[in-house]
Write a protein that holds these residues in place. Structure first.
Motif, mmCIF file in Angstrom:
data_model
loop_
_atom_site.group_PDB
_atom_site.id
_atom_site.type_symbol
_atom_site.label_atom_id
_atom_site.label_comp_id
_atom_site.label_asym_id
_atom_site.label_seq_id
_atom_site.Cartn_x
_atom_site.Cartn_y
_atom_site.Cartn_z
ATOM 1 N N SER A 64 -30.947 -2.183 -61.517
ATOM 2 C CA SER A 64 -29.978 -1.967 -60.437
ATOM 3 C C SER A 64 -28.767 -1.175 -60.910
ATOM 4 O O SER A 64 -28.063 -0.561 -60.114
ATOM 5 C CB SER A 64 -29.509 -3.310 -59.845
ATOM 6 N N GLY A 65 -28.528 -1.199 -62.222
ATOM 7 C CA GLY A 65 -27.374 -0.491 -62.769
ATOM 8 C C GLY A 65 -27.627 0.966 -63.116
ATOM 9 O O GLY A 65 -26.740 1.645 -63.642
ATOM 10 N N ALA A 66 -28.841 1.464 -62.828
ATOM 11 C CA ALA A 66 -29.161 2.867 -63.119
ATOM 12 C C ALA A 66 -28.211 3.804 -62.387
ATOM 13 O O ALA A 66 -27.626 3.445 -61.364
ATOM 14 C CB ALA A 66 -30.608 3.163 -62.716
ATOM 15 N N LYS A 67 -28.062 5.012 -62.912
ATOM 16 C CA LYS A 67 -27.108 5.975 -62.355
ATOM 17 C C LYS A 67 -27.336 6.236 -60.877
ATOM 18 O O LYS A 67 -26.390 6.397 -60.116
ATOM 19 C CB LYS A 67 -27.174 7.283 -63.135
ATOM 20 N N HIS A 68 -28.599 6.306 -60.443
ATOM 21 C CA HIS A 68 -28.889 6.620 -59.046
ATOM 22 C C HIS A 68 -28.844 5.364 -58.155
ATOM 23 O O HIS A 68 -29.136 5.463 -56.968
ATOM 24 C CB HIS A 68 -30.245 7.312 -58.922
ATOM 25 N N ARG A 69 -28.472 4.227 -58.754
ATOM 26 C CA ARG A 69 -28.299 3.009 -57.952
ATOM 27 C C ARG A 69 -26.819 2.603 -58.015
ATOM 28 O O ARG A 69 -25.997 3.171 -57.313
ATOM 29 C CB ARG A 69 -29.247 1.912 -58.458
ATOM 30 N N LEU A 70 -26.453 1.650 -58.870
ATOM 31 C CA LEU A 70 -25.069 1.169 -58.893
ATOM 32 C C LEU A 70 -24.248 1.743 -60.048
ATOM 33 O O LEU A 70 -23.060 1.481 -60.150
ATOM 34 C CB LEU A 70 -25.055 -0.367 -58.945
ATOM 35 N N ALA A 109 -24.714 -6.230 -57.244
ATOM 36 C CA ALA A 109 -26.133 -5.994 -57.480
ATOM 37 C C ALA A 109 -26.997 -6.872 -56.576
ATOM 38 O O ALA A 109 -28.030 -6.427 -56.069
ATOM 39 C CB ALA A 109 -26.474 -6.261 -58.947
ATOM 40 N N ALA A 110 -26.573 -8.129 -56.349
ATOM 41 C CA ALA A 110 -27.312 -9.002 -55.438
ATOM 42 C C ALA A 110 -27.301 -8.434 -54.027
ATOM 43 O O ALA A 110 -28.317 -8.445 -53.321
ATOM 44 C CB ALA A 110 -26.704 -10.408 -55.453
ATOM 45 N N ASP A 111 -26.143 -7.911 -53.607
ATOM 46 C CA ASP A 111 -26.051 -7.287 -52.281
ATOM 47 C C ASP A 111 -26.985 -6.080 -52.186
ATOM 48 O O ASP A 111 -27.630 -5.856 -51.157
ATOM 49 C CB ASP A 111 -24.611 -6.862 -51.996
ATOM 50 N N TRP A 112 -27.052 -5.287 -53.275
ATOM 51 C CA TRP A 112 -27.949 -4.128 -53.285
ATOM 52 C C TRP A 112 -29.400 -4.581 -53.152
ATOM 53 O O TRP A 112 -30.177 -3.997 -52.382
ATOM 54 C CB TRP A 112 -27.769 -3.322 -54.572
ATOM 55 N N MET A 113 -29.767 -5.632 -53.885
ATOM 56 C CA MET A 113 -31.147 -6.127 -53.818
ATOM 57 C C MET A 113 -31.499 -6.602 -52.409
ATOM 58 O O MET A 113 -32.590 -6.314 -51.900
ATOM 59 C CB MET A 113 -31.351 -7.257 -54.828
#
Length: 296
Positions: free
Chosen positions: A205-211, A280-284
């Motif tokens: 989730s912490g990848a550049k194209h994500r968070l 990250a939880a919100d993104w998931m």
């Protein structure tokens, strides 16, 4: 909550978390490890809403220290309004409410990490339902273990991160954006399998194209410890949502010392980790179909 008060609440909550981790080091247990029951999903009595971020962590600490069995919390006034009475001598738990300050009002404000906005922080004291008389919680009907595990499988699948199964190590490789996992039968139980799988997807989730979190830290560095702490809290949040226990990983012994060092050196570190874990939880959850998110 001004100046020293704000510093005090950072220090107070951090010290409680550090004490809880140190008390559990024999089992490499931290406050975000739980049994998946309702206590892992703290809810406010008045609003019916889930607590978030650092407040969830603070309430996990209190529940762990006092062996509470229910996740319902409220202020003294909220319990009183519900016809219940907080028992004399019961110790409150501190939670923090953040509110963005309107432009032009600089009183009682604080910059966020990037200095992009002003926030007002106010501390509240809450009590668990186990600390009051005159209130009966509604019974919670849980899903079967098989259904919870099926839901976890679907949830992780909806994240859209490729997983390769094989070998004996679990890790996320940023260069290929792929999670690598040992096969299911290499784990002692299903909860451990899904916990590790969510942990590695947490890194993804912490990848550049994500968070776009810092994933460059090497073992032993402060940035590595901060990312691991963030992802462990994230795993605890999502597994609580799914009703699955979050057990310590076998390699947690190696992480405990680095976590404690970071938390002791910076009282704000756990607030940052919890905030990023909640993000990250919100993104998931945002990757899940609308009907699934609504049901949750």
């Amino acid at each position: 909550m001004r100046g020293t008060d704000r510093t005090d609440v950072y220090t107070r909550i951090t010290n409680e978390i550090v004490a809880a981790i140190e008390a559990g080091t024999g089992e490499w247990r931290a406050p975000w490890h739980h049994d998946g029951s309702s206590i892992a999903r703290p809810i406010n009595l008045s609003s019916g809403r889930r607590y978030r971020g650092i407040n969830t962590v603070a309430l996990w600490v209190a529940a762990m220290n006092s062996d509470y069995a229910d996740g319902l919390w409220g202020t003294y006034r909220q319990w009183d309004a519900a016809g219940a009475q907080v028992r004399k001598g019961e110790r409150a738990t501190t939670v923090v409410f953040w509110k963005q300050v309107e432009r032009g009002n600089d009183s009682a404000s604080d910059d966020d990490e990037g200095g992009h906005r002003k926030m007002f922080a106010r501390a509240f004291s809450v009590f668990n339902v186990a600390q009051v008389d005159g209130y009966e919680s509604a019974p919670v009907v849980g899903l079967s273990q098989e259904q919870r595990h099926a839901d976890a499988e679907t949830f992780i699948g909806n994240l859209g991160v490729a997983t390769v199964f094989g070998g004996s190590e679990a890790y996320y490789r940023p260069s290929s954006d792929v999670v690598h996992m040992p096969p299911f039968d290499r784990f002692r139980e299903a909860a451990s399998f899904y916990g590790v799988w969510l942990h590695e997807n947490g890194h993804a989730s912490g990848a550049k194209h994500r968070l776009d979190r810092d994933l460059s830290g090497r073992f032993g560095s402060a940035s590595y410890a901060a990312e691991e702490c963030c992802v462990e809290i994230l795993s605890g949040l999502i597994l609580a949502d799914l009703g699955i226990a979050h057990h310590p990983r076998p390699d947690h012994a190696a992480y405990i010392a680095s976590w404690l060092k970071v938390l002791k050196e910076d009282p704000r570190a756990i607030f940052t980790a919890a905030s990023k874990a909640q993000q990250a939880a919100d993104w998931m959850w945002a990757q899940q179909p609308a009907e699934v998110a609504r049901a949750a």
